[in-house]
Design a protein around this motif. Structure first.
Motif, PDB file in Angstrom:
ATOM      1  N   TRP A   4       8.340   6.984  -7.170  1.00  0.00           N
ATOM      2  CA  TRP A   4       9.627   7.514  -8.334  1.00  0.00           C
ATOM      3  C   TRP A   4      11.092   7.312  -7.856  1.00  0.00           C
ATOM      4  N   TRP A  19       6.390   5.906 -25.778  1.00  0.00           N
ATOM      5  CA  TRP A  19       6.861   7.074 -25.246  1.00  0.00           C
ATOM      6  C   TRP A  19       5.564   8.059 -25.556  1.00  0.00           C
ATOM      7  N   THR A  27       7.572  14.052 -19.910  1.00  0.00           N
ATOM      8  CA  THR A  27       7.307  12.862 -20.827  1.00  0.00           C
ATOM      9  C   THR A  27       7.490  11.559 -19.836  1.00  0.00           C
ATOM     10  N   TYR A  28       7.232  10.398 -20.572  1.00  0.00           N
ATOM     11  CA  TYR A  28       7.007   9.171 -19.918  1.00  0.00           C
ATOM     12  C   TYR A  28       7.623   8.440 -21.077  1.00  0.00           C
ATOM     13  N   VAL A  39       9.034   2.413 -16.027  1.00  0.00           N
ATOM     14  CA  VAL A  39       8.540   3.509 -16.742  1.00  0.00           C
ATOM     15  C   VAL A  39       9.577   4.649 -16.365  1.00  0.00           C
ATOM     16  N   ARG A  40      10.077   5.536 -17.308  1.00  0.00           N
ATOM     17  CA  ARG A  40      11.006   6.666 -17.272  1.00  0.00           C
ATOM     18  C   ARG A  40      10.184   7.866 -17.317  1.00  0.00           C
ATOM     19  N   ARG A  41      10.095   8.781 -16.293  1.00  0.00           N
ATOM     20  CA  ARG A  41       9.609  10.202 -16.274  1.00  0.00           C
ATOM     21  C   ARG A  41      10.658  11.045 -16.319  1.00  0.00           C
ATOM     22  N   GLU A  51      12.372   6.932 -12.142  1.00  0.00           N
ATOM     23  CA  GLU A  51      11.847   5.880 -12.771  1.00  0.00           C
ATOM     24  C   GLU A  51      11.094   4.901 -11.751  1.00  0.00           C
ATOM     25  N   PHE A  64       2.356   1.962 -17.518  1.00  0.00           N
ATOM     26  CA  PHE A  64       2.413   3.060 -18.455  1.00  0.00           C
ATOM     27  C   PHE A  64       0.838   3.163 -19.019  1.00  0.00           C
ATOM     28  N   ILE A  67      -1.098   5.408 -16.702  1.00  0.00           N
ATOM     29  CA  ILE A  67      -0.372   7.013 -16.695  1.00  0.00           C
ATOM     30  C   ILE A  67      -1.141   7.557 -17.951  1.00  0.00           C
TER      31      ILE A  67
END
Length: 73
Positions: A4, A19, A27-28, A39-41, A51, A64, A67
Protein backbone atom coordinates in the motif's frame (compact mmCIF):
# COMPACT_ATOMS: atom_id res chain seq x y z
CA UNK A 1 0.30 -9.42 0.85
CA UNK A 2 -0.37 -6.18 -1.01
CA UNK A 3 1.89 -3.17 -0.93
CA UNK A 4 0.00 0.00 0.00
CA UNK A 5 1.29 3.44 -1.00
CA UNK A 6 0.47 7.02 -0.09
CA UNK A 7 -2.13 8.40 -2.52
CA UNK A 8 -0.59 9.61 -5.77
CA UNK A 9 -2.42 12.57 -7.26
CA UNK A 10 -1.71 11.32 -10.78
CA UNK A 11 -5.01 12.32 -12.36
CA UNK A 12 -7.36 15.27 -12.02
CA UNK A 13 -10.39 12.97 -11.85
CA UNK A 14 -10.75 9.49 -10.42
CA UNK A 15 -13.85 7.36 -11.05
CA UNK A 16 -14.88 4.91 -8.33
CA UNK A 17 -16.03 1.78 -10.16
CA UNK A 18 -16.93 -0.45 -7.20
CA UNK A 19 -16.74 -0.17 -3.42
CA UNK A 20 -17.34 -1.93 -0.13
CA UNK A 21 -19.89 -0.83 2.46
CA UNK A 22 -19.09 2.43 4.24
CA UNK A 23 -20.34 0.95 7.52
CA UNK A 24 -17.06 -0.94 8.01
CA UNK A 25 -14.02 0.60 9.72
CA UNK A 26 -11.91 -0.05 6.60
CA UNK A 27 -13.37 0.44 3.14
CA UNK A 28 -12.03 -0.47 -0.28
CA UNK A 29 -12.72 1.16 -3.64
CA UNK A 30 -11.85 -0.01 -7.13
CA UNK A 31 -10.83 3.18 -8.94
CA UNK A 32 -10.10 4.08 -12.55
CA UNK A 33 -8.27 7.13 -13.91
CA UNK A 34 -6.24 7.97 -17.00
CA UNK A 35 -6.79 4.50 -18.46
CA UNK A 36 -5.44 2.72 -15.39
CA UNK A 37 -6.88 1.23 -12.22
CA UNK A 38 -5.99 0.85 -8.58
CA UNK A 39 -7.57 -0.08 -5.26
CA UNK A 40 -7.97 2.57 -2.57
CA UNK A 41 -8.14 1.54 1.10
CA UNK A 42 -9.47 4.01 3.68
CA UNK A 43 -9.39 3.68 7.46
CA UNK A 44 -12.65 5.42 8.42
CA UNK A 45 -11.64 5.97 12.05
CA UNK A 46 -8.28 7.59 11.31
CA UNK A 47 -9.35 9.13 7.97
CA UNK A 48 -6.19 7.74 6.36
CA UNK A 49 -6.13 6.44 2.81
CA UNK A 50 -3.67 4.32 0.85
CA UNK A 51 -3.72 2.79 -2.61
CA UNK A 52 -2.18 -0.04 -4.58
CA UNK A 53 0.14 0.61 -7.48
CA UNK A 54 -1.61 1.90 -10.61
CA UNK A 55 -1.93 -0.79 -13.26
CA UNK A 56 -4.21 -1.91 -16.08
CA UNK A 57 -7.84 -1.92 -14.93
CA UNK A 58 -8.22 -5.70 -15.38
CA UNK A 59 -5.39 -6.33 -12.90
CA UNK A 60 -6.81 -3.81 -10.43
CA UNK A 61 -10.22 -5.49 -10.72
CA UNK A 62 -8.67 -8.91 -9.93
CA UNK A 63 -6.91 -7.41 -6.91
CA UNK A 64 -10.19 -5.87 -5.70
CA UNK A 65 -11.95 -9.22 -6.08
CA UNK A 66 -9.17 -10.97 -4.16
CA UNK A 67 -9.59 -8.47 -1.33
CA UNK A 68 -13.34 -9.15 -1.26
CA UNK A 69 -12.73 -12.91 -1.07
CA UNK A 70 -10.18 -12.46 1.73
CA UNK A 71 -7.31 -13.72 -0.43
CA UNK A 72 -5.33 -10.46 -0.30
CA UNK A 73 -4.84 -7.70 2.25
Amino acid sequence: MLTWHEPARRAARVRVVSWTCGCRPITYELCAAAGQGFVRRTDQDKRIGHETAWTVIATARRTFEQILRGEAR
